[in-house]
Design a protein around this motif. Structure first.
Motif, PDB file in Angstrom:
ATOM      1  N   LEU A   1       0.789  -1.218   0.002  1.00 25.19           N
ATOM      2  CA  LEU A   1       0.035   0.020   0.099  1.00 25.19           C
ATOM      3  C   LEU A   1       0.861   1.422  -0.126  1.00 25.19           C
ATOM      4  O   LEU A   1       0.389   2.239  -0.685  1.00 25.19           O
ATOM      5  CB  LEU A   1      -0.985  -0.039   1.242  1.00 25.19           C
ATOM      6  N   ALA A   2       1.937   1.190   0.778  1.00 22.04           N
ATOM      7  CA  ALA A   2       2.761   2.545   0.459  1.00 22.04           C
ATOM      8  C   ALA A   2       3.215   2.612  -0.757  1.00 22.04           C
ATOM      9  O   ALA A   2       3.303   3.864  -1.168  1.00 22.04           O
ATOM     10  CB  ALA A   2       4.091   2.178   1.573  1.00 22.04           C
ATOM     11  N   GLU A   3       3.622   1.678  -1.469  1.00 19.99           N
ATOM     12  CA  GLU A   3       3.947   1.952  -2.820  1.00 19.99           C
ATOM     13  C   GLU A   3       2.964   2.455  -3.776  1.00 19.99           C
ATOM     14  O   GLU A   3       3.091   3.154  -4.509  1.00 19.99           O
ATOM     15  CB  GLU A   3       4.791   0.236  -3.438  1.00 19.99           C
ATOM     16  N   ARG A   4       1.822   1.833  -3.550  1.00 18.02           N
ATOM     17  CA  ARG A   4       0.359   1.911  -4.059  1.00 18.02           C
ATOM     18  C   ARG A   4       0.383   3.661  -3.914  1.00 18.02           C
ATOM     19  O   ARG A   4      -0.030   4.242  -4.978  1.00 18.02           O
ATOM     20  CB  ARG A   4      -0.510   1.337  -3.684  1.00 18.02           C
ATOM     21  N   TRP A   5       0.567   4.039  -2.746  1.00 18.52           N
ATOM     22  CA  TRP A   5       0.282   5.668  -2.245  1.00 18.52           C
ATOM     23  C   TRP A   5       1.370   6.438  -2.427  1.00 18.52           C
ATOM     24  O   TRP A   5       1.496   7.430  -2.005  1.00 18.52           O
ATOM     25  CB  TRP A   5      -0.489   5.406  -1.023  1.00 18.52           C
ATOM     26  N   ASP A   6       2.439   6.055  -3.263  1.00 23.02           N
ATOM     27  CA  ASP A   6       3.584   6.915  -3.434  1.00 23.02           C
ATOM     28  C   ASP A   6       4.418   7.118  -2.202  1.00 23.02           C
ATOM     29  O   ASP A   6       4.841   8.625  -2.278  1.00 23.02           O
ATOM     30  CB  ASP A   6       3.255   8.118  -4.296  1.00 23.02           C
ATOM     31  N   VAL A   7       4.616   6.127  -1.370  1.00 27.08           N
ATOM     32  CA  VAL A   7       5.254   6.510  -0.193  1.00 27.08           C
ATOM     33  C   VAL A   7       6.292   5.287  -0.131  1.00 27.08           C
ATOM     34  O   VAL A   7       6.178   4.102  -0.400  1.00 27.08           O
ATOM     35  CB  VAL A   7       4.364   6.424   0.959  1.00 27.08           C
TER      36      VAL A   7
END
Length: 296
Positions: A116-122
């Motif tokens: 989710l971090a990667e999905r949300w650009d974090v």
């Protein structure tokens, strides 16, 4: 990454090469811990996609809600921390057994946080993501970057990582009906606490990629408490130690799974077959893996 896109990620399990529990506890009531973990190529497959409401489903379904709550809590905490409004549906195909000390629920929660971090650009190692992982559970932060690692604190504070130890053959063996309760094992440890050994020698072997040195310094001072609660849990570790081709063996985490470092992949497969055929134990021949569990 487009937020409507379907993501599929692999969540590797872990074994503890060193688990040193101290009698002292922090303000949260967690024991001080030295934990050296490596990722192992037995993986749950996780699918994530946008949905009207956040949900977590397991296949096969779980008995009870503990793991579902851990993953769902991780999603809710991260979306709140990052100010993201997207809701997601998460589907987890389970291969990692519960109650084995293999980090099943932590692997799910940590791998979902990473995705989710990667999905949300974090960055998955953004401090906000790490803080959420530590709030969800002690081992969760390890799965944000599943590489050989030394964690301290409550086993949730990363101190150092080591070069990938991919390709080390292992046999995993777990007796039926011995799924352990981490809480109960720690309570038993508190009845007869022991001071742990230092993880330094093991960490030095890991740093040099020395498999023989790693095998020589396996350690778990929580295992005796687990075996006192359920003596049958100690049988696979003792059996593994007697098998030809085994370099070293021990119980991982709070049990109930034992693992053996084997001389060869064929030896690990032979041992896993014997454990199943001769004793009826759950068993798998696996390898340690590198980043993102490439060989799951």
């Amino acid at each position: 990454m487009p937020r409507s896109r379907l993501q599929t990620v692999q969540a590797p399990c872990k074994v503890n090469l060193h688990l040193g529990i101290y009698a002292e506890k922090d303000a949260r009531g967690y024991h001080r811990v030295d934990s050296v973990m490596v990722p192992v190529g037995l993986c749950n497959t996780i699918s994530i996609e946008s949905a009207p409401e956040t949900s977590v489903a397991f296949e096969p379904a779980l008995d009870g809600l503990v793991r579902g709550n851990a993953t769902q809590r991780a999603i809710e905490l991260l979306s709140r921390e990052l100010g993201v409004e997207e809701r997601v549906s998460v589907r987890i195909e389970r291969r990692i057994p519960s109650g084995g000390g293999l980090g099943s629920s932590s692997a799910d929660a940590g791998s979902v946080l990473r995705a989710l971090a990667e999905r949300w650009d974090v960055d998955p190692l953004d401090q906000r993501v790490i803080d959420v992982a530590r709030r969800v559970g002690a081992d969760v932060a390890f799965f944000l970057k599943p590489v050989p690692s030394l964690l301290r604190g409550a086993g949730d504070a990363l101190e150092k990582t080591f070069p990938a130890l991919a390709g080390m053959p292992l046999a995993l063996v777990m007796p039926a009906g011995c799924a352990s309760s981490t809480r109960e094992v720690y309570e038993e440890f508190d009845r007869v606490p022991t001071a742990p050994e230092s993880p330094d020698a093991l960490c030095d072997a890991l740093a040099h990629g020395d498999v023989s040195g790693v095998a020589a310094h396996l350690y778990n001072n929580l295992a005796p408490a687990a075996v006192r609660l359920n003596p049958a849990m100690g049988e696979p570790a003792a059996w593994l130690a007697r098998q030809p081709g085994v370099i070293a063996s021990q119980i991982t985490g709070s049990g109930s799974c034992s693992f053996a470092i084997c001389e060869s992949a064929s030896g690990a497969e032979r041992i896993a077959r014997a454990a199943e055929n001769e004793h009826g134990w759950w068993a798998k021949a696996v390898f340690t893996v590198g980043l993102d569990g490439q060989v799951c």
